[in-house]
Design an enzyme around this catalytic site. Structure first.
Site, short mmCIF file in Angstrom:
data_model
loop_
_atom_site.label_atom_id
_atom_site.label_comp_id
_atom_site.label_asym_id
_atom_site.label_seq_id
_atom_site.Cartn_x
_atom_site.Cartn_y
_atom_site.Cartn_z
CG HIS A 49 -85.85 1.65 12.86
ND1 HIS A 49 -85.11 2.81 12.95
CD2 HIS A 49 -86.51 1.71 11.69
CE1 HIS A 49 -85.32 3.55 11.87
NE2 HIS A 49 -86.17 2.90 11.08
CD GLU B 139 -83.89 2.50 16.32
OE1 GLU B 139 -83.27 1.48 15.96
OE2 GLU B 139 -84.17 3.44 15.54
CB CYS C 149 -83.30 2.64 9.02
SG CYS C 149 -84.77 2.48 7.98
N1 GLN Z 1 -85.50 7.41 4.19
C1 GLN Z 1 -85.24 6.02 4.12
C2 GLN Z 1 -86.42 5.23 3.57
O1 GLN Z 1 -87.52 5.73 3.52
C3 GLN Z 1 -84.82 5.47 5.47
C4 GLN Z 1 -85.90 5.57 6.52
C5 GLN Z 1 -85.37 5.44 7.92
O2 GLN Z 1 -84.20 5.60 8.18
N2 GLN Z 1 -86.25 5.19 8.85
O3 GLN Z 1 -86.29 4.10 3.17
#
Ligand code: GLN
Length: 544
Positions: free
Chosen positions: A517, A519, A382
């Site tokens: 994600h 996970e 992410c």
């Molecule tokens: N802050 C980043 C976004 O909003 C990544 C979010 C995250 O890692 N869950 O896109």
């Protein structure tokens, strides 16, 4: 019709009610039952989405895009299932729907009160979560005696007498302190907690006694008598070397016998053979690999719960201990390449996790640069993927001010940007601007991702061209820079509806960034394919 098992907690919080509920659920599921899970959170927030990870731990995302309590993650990991929005609700949600109905005239002029309206809404939501399941295990957050928990206690009490409810069973998780000086376990706090429950009208049928030290037989007998619980229903829960050992410890004490008797479930014999073998590998694995976990919420490791559990799952299937070396991203800032190398030298693989806000960003970028240049196995998740692109743009393409607009709104090179219009899971158009409210406006839940032939991500998924993974982010990789990045050796290996989902680089043994994600879908019995591939690559490419 559904039968309900309610799990309450007493004496203090953090006793492992979530693991208890998940363990009971897992044993029932392994006995062939269709089990649903529900976590009730008595706090006022509508969901934990706007809470700091340091306040609340991880925000878990369900398949259908709800931001939920991290216990839903425990349920999915233990029951090898995926649950939906209905598996978690809060006081905030209960009041919102009651007030909404009142405003639209849904109560035909009545005075709206906690009893019966709020309590009724809670009962309805519990029943809805139970629909289609033989058994619903309901965990009530908080501790007996909390003011905000009272309407929920009243709701679960009422359900004993509900004609639509086939049976109820109440489990109370409590702490048994051991006083060293006296050499004794103490039952008084538990007795008080149970007295309070009985005052409300709930009589627990089972006690889960959390204790650091084994409980003598005579003490268990005392608990049974003083708390009015059958002697086969005092279950000891000692600190376990792994949380996945808890269902096995419960099974050894025949925890299902009194539950099955009361709920008329017939004879239950859970098949835990594969589970047992996996637990053995977690406790005493053959191999070891060290993963440098670069993050910023290190004061509360629960912020990364799904990811640390996913590493354990992958390790269990590879007979390997995945040792995590926690690296505070801020400590990697303003360092020379040599200093960064020194700090990351012991790691077989580098993992840059997700996150929000600018703290520690430059440190993460330094870690990515190190992994890329030194051909160290790397996985960016992410925010980790977003920064992988930023690093490449800065250090390979030479675009010095490359950034995400999350961190520099005025950058002339927004490698990561805000798309203002996208199709959500349901295919509806969603509008997003800088002024959108914070809650519920992220790209959330499961989306399909098309993988590129021959890529690491496709290999990890056993050659599957279409994979489904969960999301929780506001910003996206900016396609304007795609050609420049690809010409310079970065390959887009996953796409979702035109959005960039996975990136890899040429001439590196294993280097992958993913916008989703993985996970969130890793379970003990079915670990995440990409996290497993990362762990495997880190082990195989280890220089240590
Ligand atoms: N802050 C980043 C976004 O909003 C990544 C979010 C995250 O890692 N869950 O896109």
């Amino acid at each position: 019709m559904t039968k309900f098992i309610f799990v309450t907690g007493g004496v203090l919080s953090s006793l492992g009610k979530g693991i208890t509920a998940a363990s009971v659920g897992a044993l029932l599921k392994h006995s062939g039952k269709n089990v649903g899970m529900l976590k009730i959170d008595p706090y006022i927030n509508v969901d934990p989405g706007t809470m700091s990870p340091l306040e609340h731990g991880e925000v878990f995302v369900t398949k259908d895009g709800a931001e939920t309590d991290l216990d839903i993650g425990n349920y999915e990991r233990f029951l090898d299932s995926s649950y939906l929005k209905t598996s978690n609700f809060t006081t905030g949600q209960v009041y919102s729907s009651v007030i909404e109905r009142e405003r639209s005239g849904g109560y035909l002029g009545q005075t709206i009160q906690v009893v019966p309206h709020i309590v009724g809404e809670i009962v309805d939501r519990i029943k809805k979560a139970g629909k289609g399941h033989d058994i619903l295990v309901v965990e009530l957050g908080g501790t007996v005696g909390d003011i905000e928990g009272l309407p929920f206690m009243e709701a679960i009490r009422l359900m004993k007498h509900d004609d639509d409810v086939e049976g109820t069973f109440f489990i109370h998780v409590t702490l048994i302190p051991y006083i060293k000086a006296a050499g004794e376990h103490k039952s008084k706090p538990t007795q008080h907690g149970i007295q309070e429950l009985r005052r409300i009208g709930i009589t627990p049928q089972m006690i889960i006694a959390r204790s650091e030290k084994a409980l003598p037989k005579a003490f268990k007998k005392k608990l049974s008598v003083s708390c009015d619980v059958a002697s086969d229903s005092v279950i000891e829960a000692l600190d376990a070397p792994t949380i996945y050992g808890v269902p096995l410890a419960f099974m050894q004490q025949n925890i299902l016998t009194p539950i099955a008797k009361e709920l008329e479930l017939g004879e239950l014999t859970p098949d835990m053979e594969q589970w047992d073998a996996l637990v053995k590998k977690i406790v005493s694995p053959k191999e070891k690999v060290t993963i440098g976990f670069v993050g910023k919420y290190l004061e509360l490791k629960e912020s990364y719960k799904s990811l640390t559990e996913a590493l354990i799952h992958s390790g269990a299937h590879q007979d390997m201990r995945v040792e995590i070396e926690w690296i505070d991203s801020e400590k990697l800032e303003n360092r020379s390449d040599e200093e960064v190398a020194e700090l990351l030298n012991e790691c077989d693989g580098i993992l840059v996790a997700g996150g929000f806000g600018s703290r520690g960003i430059e440190g993460k970028i330094n870690a990515i640069k190190y992994a890329r240049e030194n051909k160290v196995t790397y996985f960016g998740i992410c925010l980790g993927m977003q920064l992988t692109l930023v690093e490449y743009a800065r250090n390979v393409l030479g675009i010095e001010d490359a950034n995400s607009i999350e961190f520099d709104e005025n950058t002339t090179n927004p490698i990561i940007y805000l798309i203002d219009n996208f199709l959500d899971q349901a295919g509806d158009s969603q509008l997003r601007t800088h002024n959108s409210p914070m809650g519920g406006t992220l790209r959330l839940g499961e989306y399909p991702c098309e993988t590129k032939d021959g890529s690491l991500i496709q290999q990890a998924h056993n050659g599957e061209k279409l994979i489904n993974e969960r999301h929780r982010h506001r910003y996206e990789a900016n396609p304007t820079y795609r050609k420049q990045l690809e010409d310079a050796g970065m390959i887009v290996t996953g796409e979702s509806n035109g959005l960039i989902e996975c990136v890899e680089i040429k001439d590196h043994p294993w280097f992958l960034g993913v916008q989703f994600h993985p996970e969130f879908t890793s379970h003990l019995q079915t670990p995440s394919p990409s996290i497993s591939a990362f762990v495997k690559a880190a082990f195989e490419n280890s220089k240590h």
